[in-house]
Write a protein that holds these residues in place. Structure first.
Motif, PDB file in Angstrom:
ATOM      1  N   VAL A 270       2.587  26.292  31.924  1.00  0.00           N
ATOM      2  CA  VAL A 270       1.791  25.066  31.964  1.00  0.00           C
ATOM      3  C   VAL A 270       0.702  25.117  30.906  1.00  0.00           C
ATOM      4  CG1 VAL A 270       0.181  23.707  33.362  1.00  0.00           C
ATOM      5  CG2 VAL A 270       2.283  24.600  34.402  1.00  0.00           C
ATOM      6  N   GLU A 271       0.049  26.266  30.800  1.00  0.00           N
ATOM      7  CA  GLU A 271      -1.008  26.460  29.799  1.00  0.00           C
ATOM      8  C   GLU A 271      -0.464  26.300  28.384  1.00  0.00           C
ATOM      9  OE1 GLU A 271      -3.059  30.401  28.040  1.00  0.00           O
ATOM     10  OE2 GLU A 271      -3.421  30.096  30.174  1.00  0.00           O
ATOM     11  N   GLN A 272       0.649  26.974  28.075  1.00  0.00           N
ATOM     12  CA  GLN A 272       1.204  26.919  26.727  1.00  0.00           C
ATOM     13  C   GLN A 272       1.813  25.555  26.417  1.00  0.00           C
ATOM     14  OE1 GLN A 272       3.748  30.222  25.741  1.00  0.00           O
ATOM     15  NE2 GLN A 272       2.229  31.740  26.337  1.00  0.00           N
ATOM     16  N   ALA A 273       2.418  24.931  27.418  1.00  0.00           N
ATOM     17  CA  ALA A 273       2.994  23.605  27.214  1.00  0.00           C
ATOM     18  C   ALA A 273       1.896  22.596  26.892  1.00  0.00           C
ATOM     19  CB  ALA A 273       3.769  23.175  28.456  1.00  0.00           C
ATOM     20  N   ALA A 274       0.744  22.727  27.554  1.00  0.00           N
ATOM     21  CA  ALA A 274      -0.385  21.846  27.271  1.00  0.00           C
ATOM     22  C   ALA A 274      -0.880  22.047  25.842  1.00  0.00           C
ATOM     23  CB  ALA A 274      -1.509  22.104  28.263  1.00  0.00           C
ATOM     24  N   GLU A 275      -0.891  23.300  25.382  1.00  0.00           N
ATOM     25  CA  GLU A 275      -1.291  23.586  24.011  1.00  0.00           C
ATOM     26  C   GLU A 275      -0.338  22.918  23.025  1.00  0.00           C
ATOM     27  OE1 GLU A 275      -1.467  27.407  20.975  1.00  0.00           O
ATOM     28  OE2 GLU A 275      -1.720  27.761  23.112  1.00  0.00           O
ATOM     29  N   PHE A 276       0.959  23.066  23.257  1.00  0.00           N
ATOM     30  CA  PHE A 276       1.961  22.447  22.384  1.00  0.00           C
ATOM     31  C   PHE A 276       1.824  20.923  22.393  1.00  0.00           C
ATOM     32  CE2 PHE A 276       5.642  25.025  20.728  1.00  0.00           C
ATOM     33  CZ  PHE A 276       5.005  26.244  20.802  1.00  0.00           C
ATOM     34  N   LEU A 277       1.716  20.363  23.595  1.00  0.00           N
ATOM     35  CA  LEU A 277       1.681  18.916  23.735  1.00  0.00           C
ATOM     36  C   LEU A 277       0.424  18.306  23.136  1.00  0.00           C
ATOM     37  CD1 LEU A 277       2.931  16.341  24.786  1.00  0.00           C
ATOM     38  CD2 LEU A 277       2.087  16.899  27.077  1.00  0.00           C
ATOM     39  N   SER A 278      -0.685  19.018  23.195  1.00  0.00           N
ATOM     40  CA  SER A 278      -1.942  18.473  22.681  1.00  0.00           C
ATOM     41  C   SER A 278      -1.885  18.174  21.188  1.00  0.00           C
ATOM     42  CB  SER A 278      -3.101  19.432  22.980  1.00  0.00           C
ATOM     43  OG  SER A 278      -2.958  20.660  22.282  1.00  0.00           O
ATOM     44  N   SER A 279      -0.957  18.799  20.470  1.00  0.00           N
ATOM     45  CA  SER A 279      -0.829  18.532  19.035  1.00  0.00           C
ATOM     46  C   SER A 279      -0.245  17.146  18.760  1.00  0.00           C
ATOM     47  CB  SER A 279       0.038  19.601  18.360  1.00  0.00           C
ATOM     48  OG  SER A 279       1.386  19.511  18.787  1.00  0.00           O
ATOM     49  N   LEU A 280       0.237  16.475  19.793  1.00  0.00           N
ATOM     50  CA  LEU A 280       0.759  15.120  19.655  1.00  0.00           C
ATOM     51  C   LEU A 280      -0.247  14.070  20.110  1.00  0.00           C
ATOM     52  CD1 LEU A 280       4.387  15.522  21.094  1.00  0.00           C
ATOM     53  CD2 LEU A 280       3.667  15.638  18.701  1.00  0.00           C
ATOM     54  N   ILE A 281      -1.398  14.526  20.646  1.00  0.00           N
ATOM     55  CA  ILE A 281      -2.345  13.616  21.298  1.00  0.00           C
ATOM     56  C   ILE A 281      -3.683  13.655  20.580  1.00  0.00           C
ATOM     57  CG2 ILE A 281      -3.505  13.076  23.476  1.00  0.00           C
ATOM     58  CD1 ILE A 281      -1.266  14.775  24.845  1.00  0.00           C
ATOM     59  N   CYS A 282      -4.176  12.505  20.158  1.00  0.00           N
ATOM     60  CA  CYS A 282      -5.486  12.448  19.503  1.00  0.00           C
ATOM     61  C   CYS A 282      -6.560  12.938  20.462  1.00  0.00           C
ATOM     62  CB  CYS A 282      -5.788  11.018  19.070  1.00  0.00           C
ATOM     63  SG  CYS A 282      -7.407  10.827  18.278  1.00  0.00           S
ATOM     64  N   GLU A 283      -7.318  13.917  20.026  1.00  0.00           N
ATOM     65  CA  GLU A 283      -8.362  14.489  20.869  1.00  0.00           C
ATOM     66  C   GLU A 283      -9.471  13.488  21.174  1.00  0.00           C
ATOM     67  OE1 GLU A 283     -11.563  18.204  20.908  1.00  0.00           O
ATOM     68  OE2 GLU A 283     -10.210  17.947  19.204  1.00  0.00           O
ATOM     69  N   ILE A 284      -9.594  12.468  20.339  1.00  0.00           N
ATOM     70  CA  ILE A 284     -10.659  11.486  20.515  1.00  0.00           C
ATOM     71  C   ILE A 284     -10.264  10.347  21.453  1.00  0.00           C
ATOM     72  CG2 ILE A 284     -12.123   9.799  19.320  1.00  0.00           C
ATOM     73  CD1 ILE A 284     -11.991  11.607  16.861  1.00  0.00           C
ATOM     74  N   CYS A 285      -9.015   9.826  21.285  1.00  0.00           N
ATOM     75  CA  CYS A 285      -8.676   8.598  22.012  1.00  0.00           C
ATOM     76  C   CYS A 285      -7.327   8.614  22.731  1.00  0.00           C
ATOM     77  CB  CYS A 285      -8.721   7.411  21.066  1.00  0.00           C
ATOM     78  SG  CYS A 285      -7.385   7.425  19.837  1.00  0.00           S
ATOM     79  N   SER A 286      -6.548   9.681  22.630  1.00  0.00           N
ATOM     80  CA  SER A 286      -5.252   9.841  23.323  1.00  0.00           C
ATOM     81  C   SER A 286      -4.066   9.204  22.614  1.00  0.00           C
ATOM     82  CB  SER A 286      -5.301   9.283  24.763  1.00  0.00           C
ATOM     83  OG  SER A 286      -6.296   9.903  25.528  1.00  0.00           O
ATOM     84  N   ALA A 287      -4.274   8.518  21.507  1.00  0.00           N
ATOM     85  CA  ALA A 287      -3.157   7.911  20.779  1.00  0.00           C
ATOM     86  C   ALA A 287      -2.314   9.002  20.104  1.00  0.00           C
ATOM     87  CB  ALA A 287      -3.686   6.937  19.734  1.00  0.00           C
ATOM     88  N   PRO A 288      -1.076   8.677  19.700  1.00  0.00           N
ATOM     89  CA  PRO A 288      -0.242   9.660  19.006  1.00  0.00           C
ATOM     90  C   PRO A 288      -0.949  10.231  17.782  1.00  0.00           C
ATOM     91  CG  PRO A 288       1.078   7.779  19.654  1.00  0.00           C
ATOM     92  CD  PRO A 288      -0.348   7.414  19.938  1.00  0.00           C
ATOM     93  N   ALA A 289      -0.845  11.536  17.602  1.00  0.00           N
ATOM     94  CA  ALA A 289      -1.637  12.219  16.580  1.00  0.00           C
ATOM     95  C   ALA A 289      -0.766  12.901  15.524  1.00  0.00           C
ATOM     96  CB  ALA A 289      -2.542  13.251  17.238  1.00  0.00           C
ATOM     97  N   ARG A 290      -1.411  13.188  14.408  1.00  0.00           N
ATOM     98  CA  ARG A 290      -0.832  14.004  13.345  1.00  0.00           C
ATOM     99  C   ARG A 290      -1.891  15.039  12.939  1.00  0.00           C
ATOM    100  NH1 ARG A 290       3.064  12.099  14.900  1.00  0.00           N
ATOM    101  NH2 ARG A 290       4.643  10.826  13.874  1.00  0.00           N
ATOM    102  N   ARG A 291      -1.431  16.089  12.283  1.00  0.00           N
ATOM    103  CA  ARG A 291      -2.348  17.140  11.824  1.00  0.00           C
ATOM    104  C   ARG A 291      -3.339  16.588  10.804  1.00  0.00           C
ATOM    105  NH1 ARG A 291      -1.420  22.665  11.748  1.00  0.00           N
ATOM    106  NH2 ARG A 291       0.772  22.245  12.170  1.00  0.00           N
ATOM    107  N   ASN A 292      -4.586  17.008  10.936  1.00  0.00           N
ATOM    108  CA  ASN A 292      -5.638  16.589  10.027  1.00  0.00           C
ATOM    109  C   ASN A 292      -6.410  17.817   9.543  1.00  0.00           C
ATOM    110  OD1 ASN A 292      -7.545  14.603   8.804  1.00  0.00           O
ATOM    111  ND2 ASN A 292      -8.962  15.519  10.265  1.00  0.00           N
ATOM    112  N   TYR A 293      -6.656  17.876   8.237  1.00  0.00           N
ATOM    113  CA  TYR A 293      -7.487  18.938   7.660  1.00  0.00           C
ATOM    114  C   TYR A 293      -8.760  18.296   7.134  1.00  0.00           C
ATOM    115  CZ  TYR A 293      -3.316  21.903   7.695  1.00  0.00           C
ATOM    116  OH  TYR A 293      -2.208  22.624   8.066  1.00  0.00           O
ATOM    117  N   ASP A 294      -9.885  18.755   7.599  1.00  0.00           N
ATOM    118  CA  ASP A 294     -11.161  18.218   7.139  1.00  0.00           C
ATOM    119  C   ASP A 294     -12.122  19.375   6.898  1.00  0.00           C
ATOM    120  OD1 ASP A 294     -13.339  16.716   6.520  1.00  0.00           O
ATOM    121  OD2 ASP A 294     -13.655  15.905   8.524  1.00  0.00           O
ATOM    122  N   SER A 295     -12.372  19.658   5.633  1.00  0.00           N
ATOM    123  CA  SER A 295     -13.263  20.754   5.250  1.00  0.00           C
ATOM    124  C   SER A 295     -12.827  22.087   5.852  1.00  0.00           C
ATOM    125  CB  SER A 295     -14.706  20.430   5.672  1.00  0.00           C
ATOM    126  OG  SER A 295     -15.140  19.235   5.065  1.00  0.00           O
TER     127      SER A 295
END
Length: 219
Positions: free
Chosen positions: A83-108
């Motif tokens: 459950v812990e690892q699945a949540a980690e994997f799944l969170s990469s698809l979810i915007c941490e700010i608003c829950s919309a579908p996400a993509r990888r972002n590099y900022d500084s």
């Protein structure tokens, strides 16, 4: 996370977060949920599964690390670790700010997973594996299809690391609910499947946005 959402999780799962306001010498939960509001629903699902699985589990720390959700807890077993690892994997698809579908972002130099609105590099990541699948798998909506790919990735990694037979995944949309069958899985696979199914049935299958339960305001 907003204080009201933090408090809502604490009230909903008092045993799991019994150390929420404890001394920092004892637990890191005293710092609260160290992530954005967009992962509220995901953390809620994790909390529900952990509580149902073992009433003695307590959260040690919940935070963002390297762009994804980390949920540390104890005691652990194959199911709860999944459950812990699945949540980690799944969170990469979810915007941490608003829950919309996400993509990888590099900022500084910092890695995060954000949606179109919050991610300046979103379109540079549009060539994800989902786009080669004619927009869907198993007649599922776009976001559920992305989720299924991520689940298959996790199951494949588990089989490789533990030298176990590959797991066969089948998924169906039955009356608007996602059902996943994993043939050849163990307790780890069951935990992973439970997490993905539970989250999928809390969000819109196409947009990935949370479906607000009746009578419950999420923020």
């Amino acid at each position: 996370m907003k204080p009201e959402l933090d408090e809502q999780l604490f009230r909903k799962y008092p045993a799991l977060y019994c150390d929420r306001h404890a001394d920092p010498k004892i637990t890191l939960m005293c710092f609260g949920f160290e992530c954005g509001d967009g992962w509220y629903t995901l953390i809620d699902v994790v909390s529900e599964l952990m509580t149902k699985h073992n009433s003695e589990i307590t959260a040690i720390q919940v935070k963002e690390k390297f762009g994804t959700l980390r949920y540390y807890h104890g005691p652990v077993d194959d199911y709860s670790i999944a459950v812990e690892q699945a949540a980690e994997f799944l969170s990469s698809l979810i915007c941490e700010i608003c829950s919309a579908p996400a993509r990888r972002n590099y900022d500084s130099g910092w890695i995060s997973f954000l949606c179109k609105e919050h991610n300046n590099n979103y379109f540079a990541e549009e060539n994800s594996s989902i786009n080669s699948l004619n927009n869907s798998m198993f007649d599922l909506g776009y976001f559920w299809s992305e989720m299924l790919l991520k689940l298959i990735e996790l199951c494949t990694l588990h089989a490789q690391q533990n030298e176990t037979p590959p797991v066969l995944i089948d998924a169906n949309n039955i009356h608007g609910k996602l059902f996943i069958t994993a043939v050849g899985g163990d307790d780890f696979i069951k935990g992973a499947v439970d997490l993905f199914v539970a989250y999928a049935n809390r969000v819109d299958e196409c947009t990935g946005l949370p479906i607000e339960p009746k009578g419950e305001k999420l923020g």
